[in-house]
Structures are given as structure tokens and as C-alpha cells.
Design a protein around this motif. Structure first.
Motif, PDB file in Angstrom:
ATOM      1  N   ARG A 151     -45.637  -6.234  32.765  1.00 53.12           N
ATOM      2  CA  ARG A 151     -45.813  -6.171  31.313  1.00 53.12           C
ATOM      3  C   ARG A 151     -44.489  -6.514  30.629  1.00 53.12           C
ATOM      4  NH1 ARG A 151     -50.774  -3.665  30.890  1.00 53.12           N
ATOM      5  NH2 ARG A 151     -51.304  -2.145  32.520  1.00 53.12           N
ATOM      6  N   GLY A 152     -44.570  -7.323  29.574  1.00 52.09           N
ATOM      7  CA  GLY A 152     -43.389  -7.604  28.764  1.00 52.09           C
ATOM      8  C   GLY A 152     -42.566  -8.793  29.197  1.00 52.09           C
ATOM      9  N   SER A 153     -43.002  -9.563  30.194  1.00 49.77           N
ATOM     10  CA  SER A 153     -42.263 -10.752  30.635  1.00 49.77           C
ATOM     11  C   SER A 153     -42.890 -11.999  30.032  1.00 49.77           C
ATOM     12  CB  SER A 153     -42.288 -10.863  32.162  1.00 49.77           C
ATOM     13  OG  SER A 153     -41.825 -12.141  32.584  1.00 49.77           O
ATOM     14  N   THR A 154     -42.065 -12.947  29.633  1.00 51.90           N
ATOM     15  CA  THR A 154     -42.560 -14.239  29.157  1.00 51.90           C
ATOM     16  C   THR A 154     -42.427 -15.318  30.221  1.00 51.90           C
ATOM     17  OG1 THR A 154     -40.404 -14.768  28.182  1.00 51.90           O
ATOM     18  CG2 THR A 154     -42.007 -13.659  26.770  1.00 51.90           C
ATOM     19  N   ASN A 155     -41.905 -14.964  31.405  1.00 49.82           N
ATOM     20  CA  ASN A 155     -41.755 -15.907  32.509  1.00 49.82           C
ATOM     21  C   ASN A 155     -42.945 -15.816  33.453  1.00 49.82           C
ATOM     22  OD1 ASN A 155     -39.153 -16.664  31.620  1.00 49.82           O
ATOM     23  ND2 ASN A 155     -38.234 -14.926  32.687  1.00 49.82           N
TER      24      ASN A 155
END
Length: 613
Positions: A284-288
Motif C-alpha cells: 500500500r502507498g507505492s507508486t512503483n
């Protein structure tokens, strides 16, 4: 764990030695094990003292903050501020070892895009590699003519990058690269690029220290003239490339891919991954993206900025179906950028990813018809609870569900009700003015007790039960690590008996071999309890069986080396005949020592209690 030049978390799902590689310098979640630690925080929770076993730890490194909690269910939660590129790294054991569960020559990875099976890369060559060579990659391709050949990295060894003994290239059995000039993207002065064509399997090229985390490092050989090639053999040191391309060129400017290693993998833009049905990871919370190359899993494969605030939940034993279900649930939401959180398995994991104390709120979604209530204050909302969180600078914590609450006659718990959990036996319920009266079922976790409470507008209800224990118990020593450990001095019993919560076990100091006037053996010895971290201590109490020894000294220490005798106010009968002693401390300390001299062989310490301020 950390020491100069070495920083590491560890996770071994269901104690499976063969699923994840957690040995040596292999990173777990952190991008590498070489980050410099500037500060560390650790907190442990025990069944005896807190009602559950767990841990919370956090590192402040030279490039950010990262922490992990371990839960009694076997689940772990990892949070990071984004310490470097390629955060959330795991190495999977993908081997062929008949008879060992899971090591059958491949591993399957299931993500939002589907399932992909990657073959093991450990097939033994017909001829054993030279001594010291860790892996030999023999790559063949349709014959081509080229003057230049190079290895262009994609993913190196997480800590040390790329280290290569020899690069051999040619047609048939010929090695056209032998003795030819070499260039590289970088090189360690002790391991220059020219070593990859010197014909010596004991000398090697390695990338520079600055480029160890760079994925696209390269090494190229100039064959001197256009040459027919149909194979390239790479002889790797332990820092072997996990994924790379072999390219050829006629002019050294325009390159053509002719072979690759480790590029057949997983690329997922989803937020979950199941490893062989044995471990599930929710991101959760990663843009990669999530990627898998050969045996390398990277849960946030991209720049550090894409991992800022990322939280990873690692579920032991979760198959693909279970992992997807967990990933589809809404996650918690925090009010502060520095505050990261997870409610995995009913435990609230909290992380402060900054150097200042943080106070904020955590929106915890409801699971089913009931709301989870954690230690502290929370307010019911239409979708769950808003929890008031406070975490020390660069710290972490685990808060268990102490109670659950639901509306007794259905319809849900009205928004605006405030619950304050004091401990595992006591809480208050406050209903604001203007809400309707509601009958509540409040269930105590870990027991069969359910309390029926009516929340009336504008009133606070005190709720308590005698069932279970009033966790956390106000004894900083309970269940903590003690010293000395085995082998113990002659006649001494385990010091842990004094902090095990069991009055029927006692610590006996040991025997000096001398006898007193009554013929009893004289007792003498010392024990120490480690409180785990510096704590603000109010007092130290001892309870003895067989009479209090004549000379008992209680001392405290912050570093475990220098101890100061306690000279606080005696609130009990220090050295009295009833076996009880209570001495004021009123100081911050981590270690408490009890030293005995002049006792008898009948003297035993039943309980050592350290009360918080």
C-alpha cells in the motif's frame, strides 16, 4: 539487527528455511544491508506482560526511516519513508533439491496480472566451474558478426552490484575475447575491468562502490575486428547479476540484444503478490511496480520517491486467493505524512517515519459488523473508527484489539461515540448529545465475556470486567531477559524465575560454600533484568521466600556496565522478616540488578517487580 556497515530486517514465513533467503548480506525489505544507521528504536511485547507476543522496530538511516513489526500471527508489517531505489526487496530460494518441499526446480508468482512460473537457474554444468566461481552463465544465440560484445546489467546483487571473473565470447570452442581490451561503466580500483579477459578465474572486475546499487552497470570487450559469435560465457563471483542483457555491436555505438538472463519475470502494477502460495504480500502507498527477476522480488521497483510512505503487509502461508482478498480490503488512512499504519490481523501497527514526535489520527475501517477497539481513544465513524495515535520520534508500536463493539439490535454503532480503552478490563463509552440511545455489545478479546451497555446521550459509561487480565500489567520486568545465562554459577537457579509471573518458581542466588552459626550454607549471587530499553522507573519491589537475605542491594544502570545503588525512599520492609521490600527509584534506567550476600540456602527471590513512573 544493525551494526556498523550492516543493517537488516528478517522475515522467515512459517519458519520455512527454504522459501526466502535471509542469510548474510541478503537484504529483506530494505534495498540493501549497507545503509548507515543513525538511530534505532525497538519495543517488544510479551504474552505475560501485554497479553500478546510482538515486536516493533525502526531504523533512522542516512537516507530515511524504515521499520517493521512482527505480529503473533506470523504476519509482519514493513513501513518506509523511501530510503533508496528498489525498496521492499526479497530473495527467493529457487533451487532443484529433490525431497525438499518447495525446491522442485521452479517458483510460481501470482499477481493482479496472473500467474507466472520461473524456472530454477541451478542446473549443474557438465563440467564443474573453476574454484571460487559461484555461477557460470552459458548463453547461446544464432551466429552473428560483431566487433564489440557487452554485458548490460538490469538487476545486480542488491548489496554489491556486479562482480565478474571472466567474459568469454566466440564461435564453437574459441574464445575471441581472451586478452582483448575492456571498458566498463565503472570499476573498483582493486578490481579493474581488464581482469574479465585475462584468462584467470581468480581475478575479477567489480563495479565501483558508488555504483553498487546501480542496475545498468556494464562491461564491454573490443574484439579488435568483426568476429563471428554464437555464444557468451560469464563466470560470476558471488555478486552475480540477477538480470542482464548480452549485446553486440559493429561500431561500439549501436547495440543489438542477442541474449538475456533473468528478464523473464513478473511486472505488476497491482498491489499484491503471492510467492508459490506460501507467502502473500500486500503493498500500500507505492507508486512503483512490483517486479520479479530470477530470484529477486522488488515490491517497489523504482525511485525512492515512489516508496515514500509505503506499507507492506507480509502474510505467512497466504495463497493467491487469500492474498488478493486481503489486498482488496480498504487500508487504514493516517492524518500525518510521517505517520504510517496497518491494521493487519487485528493489530494496529504504527510507525513514525520522522525525527520528531508525531500525533495524529488513523482511520481504521470496520471489518464486518463490529468495530475493533485499541488501547487509547477512538471515535466511531460511519466506516470504522478514528484512532488518536501518538508515536515517539523515529519510533514504532503495536496496539492490540482489546475489545470489539457492535450494536446489540443491529443497525451499526452510531457515529460520534467515543471509546477509551484503559486496559484489557476497563474502558469508557461517551455518547455525545444529540445521538440516539443505543444498546451495545462489548466483547472482551481473548475471553468469552460480552458486556451489554446502553450509551445514553451526553453521558459517559464506565465499563469493566473481572475476566481475563488487566493487560498491560504494570511491571516492566515481567517476562524480560535476565542474566546470567547458562552455565550458571554453582547453586544458582535461573534468574528468569524471578520475572516469570509464577510465585512457585524462585531465583536462588547460589552458595558460597561457607556456613553460618546455625549450620546453613551461605548464599551469595547477582542477577540482572534487562527492561529492553530505557524506562522511567518509579520503584523496585522484591518478594523473598525463606526470609529476606541479610544484605540485598538493588542497583540500576543505563548501559549495563556502570551500576548505581538505589537509595530511594523505602516504602516497605527492606530486609524485613516478611520477605517484602519496596524501594523508590524515580529515574530512567534500562538494567536492574539484585545482589545478595549473607543469605541462607533457603532464601529465594519469588518476584522482582519494576513499576513504571
Amino acid at each position: 539487527m544493525s551494526k556498523p556497515g550492516f543493517t537488516k530486517f528478517a522475515w522467515q514465513p512459517e519458519h520455512d528455511d527454504w522459501l526466502l533467503n535471509i542469510g548474510g548480506t541478503t537484504p529483506v525489505f530494505l534495498p540493501s544491508t549497507t545503509q548507515a544507521v543513525q538511530n534505532r528504536y525497538a519495543e517488544t511485547y510479551s504474552q505475560l506482560r501485554d497479553g500478546f507476543d510482538a515486536s516493533a522496530s525502526l531504523f533512522a538511516t542516512n537516507s530515511g526511516y524504515a521499520g517493521m513489526t512482527t505480529l503473533p500471527t506470523g504476519t509482519v508489517v514493513y513501513a518506509t519513508s523511501g530510503t533508496a531505489a528498489g525498496e521492499g526487496r526479497l530473495t527467493v530460494n529457487n533451487l532443484t533439491m529433490p525431497g525438499v518441499p518447495g525446491l522442485d526446480g521452479d517458483r510460481s508468482y501470482t499477481s493482479a496480472e496472473g500467474t507466472k512460473t520461473l524456472e530454477a537457474a541451478d542446473t549443474a554444468p557438465a563440467t564443474p566451474p573453476p574454484a571460487g566461481v559461484t555461477r557460470v552463465d552459458k548463453l547461446t544465440f544464432p551466429a552473428t558478426t560483431a566487433r564489440h560484445v557487452r554485458m548490460l546489467g538490469v538487476t545486480g546483487q542488491p548489496t554489491y552490484g556486479y562482480s565478474l571473473f571472466e567474459l568469454e565470447a566466440g564461435s564453437g570452442t574459441a574464445n575471441a575475447a581472451l586478452g582483448k581490451p575492456v571498458t566498463a561503466s565503472s570499476a573498483d580500483p582493486a578490481y579493474p575491468a581488464a581482469k574479465v579477459t585475462d584468462g584467470d578465474y581468480t581475478t575479477r572486475w567489480a563495479v565501483s562502490r558508488a555504483d553498487r546499487t546501480r542496475g545498468d552497470s556494464s562491461v564491454a570487450v573490443d574484439l579488435g575486428a568483426p568476429t563471428q559469435l554464437d555464444h557468451v560465457d560469464l563466470y560470476w563471483e558471488a555478486s552475480a547479476g540477477s538480470a542482464y542483457r548480452v549485446q553486440t555491436s559493429l561500431d561500439g555505438v549501436t547495440w543489438t540484444d542477442v541474449a538475456s538472463y533473468g528478464l523473464d519475470g513478473v511486472d505488476s502494477t497491482g498491489n499484491w503478490l503471492s510467492i508459490d502460495g506460501e507467502a502473500g504480500l500486500v503493498v500500500r502507498g507505492s507508486t512503483n511496480p512490483i517486479t520479479v527477476r530470477a530470484d529477486q522480488v522488488v515490491l517497489s521497483d523504482g525511485p525512492a520517491s515512489g516508496s515514500a510512505g509505503m506499507v507492506v503487509e507480509g502474510y505467512a502461508g497466504a495463497d493467491a486467493k487469500a492474498t488478493k482478498r486481503l489486498a482488496d480490503r480498504p487500508g487504514v488512512v493516517t492524518s500525518q505524512k510521517a505517520l504510517a499504519a496497518s491494521d493487519a490481523d487485528g493489530y494496529l501497527s504504527l510507525f513514525n517515519l520522522s525525527g520528531d514526535p508525531v500525533a495524529g489520527t488513523v482511520q481504521v475501517p470496520k471489518r464486518g459488523d463490529s468495530l475493533a477497539l485499541y488501547p487509547g481513544t477512538q471515535t466511531a465513524t460511519a466506516s470504522g473508527v478514528t484512532y488518536a495515535a501518538s508515536v515517539p520520534a523515529a519510533g514504532a508500536a503495536v496496539e492490540p484489539t482489546r475489545f470489539t463493539v457492535s450494536a446489540r439490535h443491529g443497525g451499526g454503532v452510531p457515529a460520534g461515540l467515543v471509546f477509551r480503552v484503559e486496559d484489557a478490563q476497563h474502558l469508557t463509552v461517551t455518547a455525545p448529545k444529540g445521538v440516539r440511545p443505543v444498546d451495545l455489545n462489548i466483547a472482551q478479546v481473548g475471553t468469552r465475556t460480552t458486556l451489554h451497555v446502553t450509551a445514553s446521550p451526553g453521558r459517559t459509561s464506565q465499563v469493566s470486567t473481572r475476566s481475563g487480565e488487566a493487560y498491560p500489567i504494570a511491571d516492566l520486568a515481567l517476562g524480560r531477559t535476565t542474566f546470567p545465562t547458562s552455565p550458571l554459577p554453582a547453586g544458582m537457579s535461573d534468574p528468569g524465575f524471578a520475572v516469570d509471573g509464577n510465585d512457585s518458581t524462585v531465583w536462588t542466588p547460589g552458595s558460597t560454600g561457607a556456613s553460618n552459626a546455625h549450620g546453613d550454607s551461605s548464599a551469595s549471587g547477582r542477577m540482572v533484568v534487562d527492561l529492553g530499553s530505557p524506562q522511567r522507573v518509579a520503584s523496585v519491589a522484591t518478594k523473598w521466600s525463606g526470609g529476606t537475605p541479610r544484605d540485598v542491594t538493588v542497583s540500576v544502570s543505563s548501559d549495563g556496565l556502570t551500576y548505581t545503588p538505589v537509595n530511594g525512599t523505602d516504602r516497605g520492609h527492606h530486609g524485613g522478616g516478611d520477605g517484602a521490600s519496596d524501594v523508590g527509584v524515580h529515574a530512567v534506567t534500562r538494567y536492574v540488578a539484585v545482589t545478595v550476600s549473607g543469605g541462607t540456602r533457603h532464601s529465594g527471590l519469588e518476584t522482582l517487580t519494576v513499576r513504571p513512573e
